[in-house]
Write a protein that holds these residues in place. Structure first.
Motif, mmCIF file in Angstrom:
data_model
loop_
_atom_site.group_PDB
_atom_site.id
_atom_site.type_symbol
_atom_site.label_atom_id
_atom_site.label_comp_id
_atom_site.label_asym_id
_atom_site.label_seq_id
_atom_site.Cartn_x
_atom_site.Cartn_y
_atom_site.Cartn_z
ATOM 1 N N GLU A 93 -0.807 16.851 -2.931
ATOM 2 C CA GLU A 93 0.630 16.984 -3.211
ATOM 3 C C GLU A 93 1.377 15.655 -3.228
ATOM 4 O OE1 GLU A 93 2.135 19.699 -4.194
ATOM 5 O OE2 GLU A 93 0.401 20.998 -3.919
ATOM 6 N N TYR A 94 0.858 14.644 -2.498
ATOM 7 C CA TYR A 94 1.617 13.385 -2.386
ATOM 8 C C TYR A 94 0.812 12.136 -2.737
ATOM 9 C CZ TYR A 94 5.049 16.245 0.094
ATOM 10 O OH TYR A 94 5.962 17.196 0.423
ATOM 11 N N GLY A 95 -0.508 12.274 -2.920
ATOM 12 C CA GLY A 95 -1.295 11.122 -3.345
ATOM 13 C C GLY A 95 -1.586 10.106 -2.251
ATOM 14 N N ALA B 188 17.144 8.644 0.370
ATOM 15 C CA ALA B 188 16.348 9.424 1.328
ATOM 16 C C ALA B 188 14.927 9.577 0.810
ATOM 17 C CB ALA B 188 16.975 10.797 1.547
ATOM 18 N N ASP B 189 14.769 9.541 -0.516
ATOM 19 C CA ASP B 189 13.424 9.719 -1.081
ATOM 20 C C ASP B 189 12.564 8.458 -0.915
ATOM 21 O OD1 ASP B 189 14.583 8.052 -2.931
ATOM 22 O OD2 ASP B 189 14.114 9.273 -4.678
ATOM 23 N N LEU B 190 13.079 7.470 -0.201
ATOM 24 C CA LEU B 190 12.274 6.270 0.057
ATOM 25 C C LEU B 190 11.574 6.322 1.424
ATOM 26 C CD1 LEU B 190 14.652 3.577 -1.458
ATOM 27 C CD2 LEU B 190 12.605 4.578 -2.470
ATOM 28 N N PHE B 191 11.841 7.378 2.188
ATOM 29 C CA PHE B 191 11.140 7.508 3.474
ATOM 30 C C PHE B 191 9.700 7.951 3.242
ATOM 31 C CE2 PHE B 191 15.377 7.785 5.333
ATOM 32 C CZ PHE B 191 15.204 7.184 6.570
ATOM 33 N N ASN B 192 8.776 7.241 3.846
ATOM 34 C CA ASN B 192 7.384 7.672 3.849
ATOM 35 C C ASN B 192 7.170 8.708 4.961
ATOM 36 O OD1 ASN B 192 6.378 6.143 1.648
ATOM 37 N ND2 ASN B 192 6.496 4.305 2.923
ATOM 38 N N HIS B 193 5.973 9.295 4.942
ATOM 39 C CA HIS B 193 5.674 10.400 5.871
ATOM 40 C C HIS B 193 4.876 9.951 7.093
ATOM 41 C CE1 HIS B 193 3.783 14.222 7.239
ATOM 42 N NE2 HIS B 193 2.651 13.532 7.244
ATOM 43 N N SER B 194 5.263 10.499 8.227
ATOM 44 C CA SER B 194 4.410 10.404 9.410
ATOM 45 C C SER B 194 4.577 11.717 10.178
ATOM 46 C CB SER B 194 4.842 9.220 10.274
ATOM 47 O OG SER B 194 4.341 9.383 11.569
ATOM 48 N N GLY C 191 0.785 -1.249 0.000
ATOM 49 C CA GLY C 191 0.000 0.000 0.000
ATOM 50 C C GLY C 191 0.801 1.274 0.000
ATOM 51 N N ARG C 192 2.119 1.196 0.200
ATOM 52 C CA ARG C 192 2.875 2.455 0.114
ATOM 53 C C ARG C 192 4.199 2.322 -0.620
ATOM 54 N NH1 ARG C 192 1.470 3.606 5.825
ATOM 55 N NH2 ARG C 192 2.658 2.322 7.243
ATOM 56 N N GLY C 193 4.220 1.485 -1.645
ATOM 57 C CA GLY C 193 5.427 1.380 -2.477
ATOM 58 C C GLY C 193 6.576 0.849 -1.647
ATOM 59 N N ILE C 194 7.673 1.613 -1.652
ATOM 60 C CA ILE C 194 8.820 1.240 -0.824
ATOM 61 C C ILE C 194 8.833 2.148 0.398
ATOM 62 C CG2 ILE C 194 11.354 1.121 -0.787
ATOM 63 C CD1 ILE C 194 11.253 0.514 -3.783
ATOM 64 N N GLY C 195 9.272 1.612 1.510
ATOM 65 C CA GLY C 195 9.472 2.422 2.715
ATOM 66 C C GLY C 195 10.768 1.971 3.365
ATOM 67 N N THR D 32 6.701 14.830 -5.476
ATOM 68 C CA THR D 32 6.501 13.944 -4.324
ATOM 69 C C THR D 32 7.825 13.486 -3.693
ATOM 70 O OG1 THR D 32 6.375 12.087 -5.865
ATOM 71 C CG2 THR D 32 4.294 13.008 -5.149
ATOM 72 N N ARG D 33 8.979 13.830 -4.304
ATOM 73 C CA ARG D 33 10.239 13.240 -3.815
ATOM 74 C C ARG D 33 11.320 14.254 -3.474
ATOM 75 N NH1 ARG D 33 9.220 8.132 -5.100
ATOM 76 N NH2 ARG D 33 11.216 7.221 -4.539
ATOM 77 N N THR D 34 11.043 15.560 -3.628
ATOM 78 C CA THR D 34 12.136 16.506 -3.378
ATOM 79 C C THR D 34 12.213 16.890 -1.908
ATOM 80 O OG1 THR D 34 10.631 18.126 -4.283
ATOM 81 C CG2 THR D 34 12.603 17.672 -5.567
#
Ligand SMILES: C[S@@+](CC[C@H](N)C(=O)[O-])C[C@H]1O[C@@H](n2cnc3c(N)ncnc32)[C@H](O)[C@@H]1O
Length: 383
Positions: free
Chosen positions: A241-243, A193-199, A28-32, A167-169
């Motif tokens: 902005e991030y989907g 670093a662009d593989l970190f998801n958001h919390s 559900g969230r690609g790579i993390g 979504t990755r910058t």
């Protein structure tokens, strides 16, 4: 080789240092990024040296010269498009872990069919209109410069690359860029670093002239997903902005706009008064309460103008009219809740429009809004 293993081998050569973490495909969230061991607070779990960043400064001159005056967003997206076209080895390794075009089309409202866009909450629609105007402007600059670029770029290719950049910058400045660029254009791309998801309570991100560091803010157990915080964003913002969105109780920054329900309640004279006093529009509800602007505007529905002014001037205690304001708010929330329910039903009936996942995201957003409304309505009903 597995694309993540390949990326990690490449990262090692580039001096990108991972400490106690590893990227992993997550449902559900690609790579993390997961912790591979217990982590303490204040451990630097990733360091990315400056020379591994993709920045305006290290973008090929053939692009920056052809795109004079373009935004950094447009320049980085163009560079990605040209690399897609003529893939250098380094780029192929990074590209292999990008979300696919289909992932982007499904998750980003900018790519959704109009029927779904029309069902976004009003605040998300406003954000999307701004984003869409920004994209159109960037595409107009890039398409006009097509003849001077090393290879052709189509609008769909540019949109994919532009949304990858979106979504990755990471926010980044150097003394030169700080003075020269507008704030929203202080952006760089950084592999890994662009593989970190958001919390909302993610790790801290810092940069200096040597590069970026990502550091834990509290302890984690081995196997935990490690996050960073993209910002103090509502779910409307995260969606556009991030989907993605996060369940409302887990996002302390979530809020929803009450303008469509409150603005029509005022007479032209009241609207003018609110405008004069700087209280017209921008009425927000979060999980705790309605904002001060909302309370002030609602109070105008409950009191004669002279008493309303007396509260603004500090001559009348605002608590005196608290019950009246709360009752007005509750009335408004009941109407909003009814409409939110009806919108969910409407989404459920759209089973052939857009992708299933896009409809799921849209539906989720309305469920989160209903949670915000219900929490507030329950609090108000108990008072
Ligand atoms: C910087 S990338 C993070 C890595 C991304 N998951 C990947 O596979 O490349 C940002 C994207 O990750 C996804 N994402 C980030 N945080 C998320 C979250 N908490 N829940 C679901 N998806 C998330 C969204 O698709 C977002 O646009």
């Amino acid at each position: 080789m597995d694309p993540i293993d390949h990326l990690l081998t490449w990262a090692d050569v580039k001096g990108i240092a991972l400490n106690g973490i590893r990227p992993r495909v997550l449902p559900g969230r690609g790579i993390g990024i997961l912790a591979t061991r217990d982590l303490k607070a204040n451990e630097t779990i990733l360091a990315v040296p400056s020379n591994a960043l993709r920045t305006l400064d290290n973008t090929s001159k053939s692009i920056t010269e052809a795109l004079q005056g373009a935004t950094v967003h447009a320049i980085l997206a163009t560079a990605l498009c040209l690399d897609f076209h003529d893939t250098p080895d380094d780029f192929a390794i990074w590209k292999a872990v990008f979300p696919s075009l289909q992932d982007i089309i499904t998750s980003m409202p900018l790519c959704w069919p109009q029927e779904l866009v029309a069902l976004l909450p009003p605040k998300a629609q406003t954000l999307l209109s701004k984003q869409s105007a920004k994209f159109d402007k960037d595409w107009s600059v890039v398409s006009s410069a097509a003849a001077s670029l090393p290879a052709g770029i189509t609008r769909p290719q540019f949109m994919y690359a532009w949304l990858l950049v979106n979504t990755r910058t990471f926010y980044h400045t150097t003394p030169a860029t700080k003075a020269k660029l507008p704030k929203e254009d202080h952006m760089v791309l950084q592999p890994v670093a662009d593989l970190f998801n958001h919390s909302p309570d993610g790790c801290s991100v810092a940069f200096g002239h040597k590069g970026f560091q990502i550091t834990t803010t509290h302890a984690h157990k081995a196997g935990d997903e490690m996050f960073i915080r993209y910002g103090s964003h509502s779910n409307d913002f995260l969606l556009v902005e991030y989907g993605f969105t996060i369940p409302s109780p887990e996002n302390p920054f979530d809020e929803t706009a009450l303008d469509p329900y409150l603005c029509p309640r005022f007479t032209p004279a009241q609207k003018e008064l609110l405008e004069e006093e700087g209280f017209w529009t921008g009425y927000m509800l979060d999980s705790q309460t309605a904002c001060y602007r909302t309370q002030t505007a609602l109070r105008l529905l409950c009191l004669p103008e002279w008493q309303w002014r007396a509260v603004l001037d500090g001559q009348r205690d605002e608590d005196e009219d608290g019950a009246l304001v709360d009752a007005e708010l509750l009335k408004l929330l009941r109407k909003y809740e009814k409409d939110a329910r009806a919108t969910v039903t409407e989404i459920d009936q759209l089973d052939k429009v857009g992708e299933d996942e896009s409809r799921r995201l849209l539906r989720e957003r309305w469920i989160e809004i209903r949670q915000l409304i219900d929490t507030n309505a329950a609090r108000l009903s108990q008072q």
